[in-house]
Motif scaffolding. Sequence first.
Motif, PDB file in Angstrom:
ATOM      1  N   GLN A  76      36.638 -99.877 -31.796  1.00  0.00           N
ATOM      2  CA  GLN A  76      35.729 -99.036 -32.567  1.00  0.00           C
ATOM      3  C   GLN A  76      34.293 -99.411 -32.227  1.00  0.00           C
ATOM      4  O   GLN A  76      33.966-100.593 -32.076  1.00  0.00           O
ATOM      5  CB  GLN A  76      35.956 -99.207 -34.074  1.00  0.00           C
ATOM      6  N   LEU A  77      33.454 -98.399 -32.123  1.00  0.00           N
ATOM      7  CA  LEU A  77      32.035 -98.594 -31.812  1.00  0.00           C
ATOM      8  C   LEU A  77      31.209 -98.025 -32.950  1.00  0.00           C
ATOM      9  O   LEU A  77      31.355 -96.842 -33.284  1.00  0.00           O
ATOM     10  CB  LEU A  77      31.684 -97.909 -30.495  1.00  0.00           C
ATOM     11  N   ALA A  78      30.345 -98.842 -33.517  1.00  0.00           N
ATOM     12  CA  ALA A  78      29.502 -98.415 -34.634  1.00  0.00           C
ATOM     13  C   ALA A  78      28.047 -98.432 -34.198  1.00  0.00           C
ATOM     14  O   ALA A  78      27.511 -99.494 -33.854  1.00  0.00           O
ATOM     15  CB  ALA A  78      29.713 -99.328 -35.828  1.00  0.00           C
ATOM     16  N   GLU A  79      27.414 -97.276 -34.192  1.00  0.00           N
ATOM     17  CA  GLU A  79      26.028 -97.136 -33.750  1.00  0.00           C
ATOM     18  C   GLU A  79      25.092 -97.063 -34.947  1.00  0.00           C
ATOM     19  O   GLU A  79      25.469 -96.607 -36.017  1.00  0.00           O
ATOM     20  CB  GLU A  79      25.864 -95.871 -32.912  1.00  0.00           C
ATOM     21  N   SER A  80      23.866 -97.468 -34.715  1.00  0.00           N
ATOM     22  CA  SER A  80      22.824 -97.330 -35.728  1.00  0.00           C
ATOM     23  C   SER A  80      21.472 -97.340 -35.044  1.00  0.00           C
ATOM     24  O   SER A  80      21.360 -97.735 -33.880  1.00  0.00           O
ATOM     25  CB  SER A  80      22.908 -98.462 -36.761  1.00  0.00           C
ATOM     26  N   GLY A  81      20.450 -96.895 -35.780  1.00  0.00           N
ATOM     27  CA  GLY A  81      19.096 -97.007 -35.276  1.00  0.00           C
ATOM     28  C   GLY A  81      18.434 -95.718 -34.839  1.00  0.00           C
ATOM     29  O   GLY A  81      17.265 -95.727 -34.466  1.00  0.00           O
ATOM     30  N   GLY A  82      19.136 -94.612 -34.878  1.00  0.00           N
ATOM     31  CA  GLY A  82      18.501 -93.347 -34.505  1.00  0.00           C
ATOM     32  C   GLY A  82      17.513 -92.902 -35.563  1.00  0.00           C
ATOM     33  O   GLY A  82      17.398 -93.505 -36.629  1.00  0.00           O
ATOM     34  N   GLY A  83      16.778 -91.833 -35.265  1.00  0.00           N
ATOM     35  CA  GLY A  83      15.835 -91.319 -36.233  1.00  0.00           C
ATOM     36  C   GLY A  83      14.825 -90.392 -35.605  1.00  0.00           C
ATOM     37  O   GLY A  83      14.982 -89.943 -34.474  1.00  0.00           O
ATOM     38  N   LEU A  84      13.779 -90.121 -36.381  1.00  0.00           N
ATOM     39  CA  LEU A  84      12.705 -89.229 -35.961  1.00  0.00           C
ATOM     40  C   LEU A  84      11.469 -90.058 -35.659  1.00  0.00           C
ATOM     41  O   LEU A  84      11.070 -90.910 -36.467  1.00  0.00           O
ATOM     42  CB  LEU A  84      12.412 -88.226 -37.076  1.00  0.00           C
ATOM     43  N   VAL A  85      10.847 -89.805 -34.523  1.00  0.00           N
ATOM     44  CA  VAL A  85       9.674 -90.576 -34.127  1.00  0.00           C
ATOM     45  C   VAL A  85       8.719 -89.667 -33.352  1.00  0.00           C
ATOM     46  O   VAL A  85       9.137 -88.694 -32.725  1.00  0.00           O
ATOM     47  CB  VAL A  85      10.100 -91.799 -33.273  1.00  0.00           C
TER      48      VAL A  85
END
Length: 115
Positions: free
Chosen positions: A3-12
């Motif tokens: 399983q791969l858990a991603e984080s850290g995206g957003g609007l910039v």
Amino acid sequence: QVQLAESGGGLVQAGGSLRLSCAASGRMFSINRMGWYRQAPGKQRELVAVIGSGGSTNYADSVKGRFTISRDNAKTTVWLQMNSLKPEDTAVYYCNAIVYGTEYWGQGTQVAVTS
């Protein structure tokens, strides 16, 4: 299964920075390679950056000098530091891992860069 858990995206805003993280869990006897791909609306998924088990890296020409891929010593977490972001970097970013020839994907994290 891995399983791969991603984080850290957003609007910039253009010129800004974001840092993506991907943590792998599950049956990981040996992760051969981890990395990031992205898919913009109406376009095919493309390689952004990958890091091999020996630490070698490969980047898309469009991100060289702006993005940096790194990983932890356990080789189960990989980060993508994205600097000098451009509107054309807007996409869903997917974490990818290859374990004994089997490919795994994360669910994706959205990155949006405004001009």
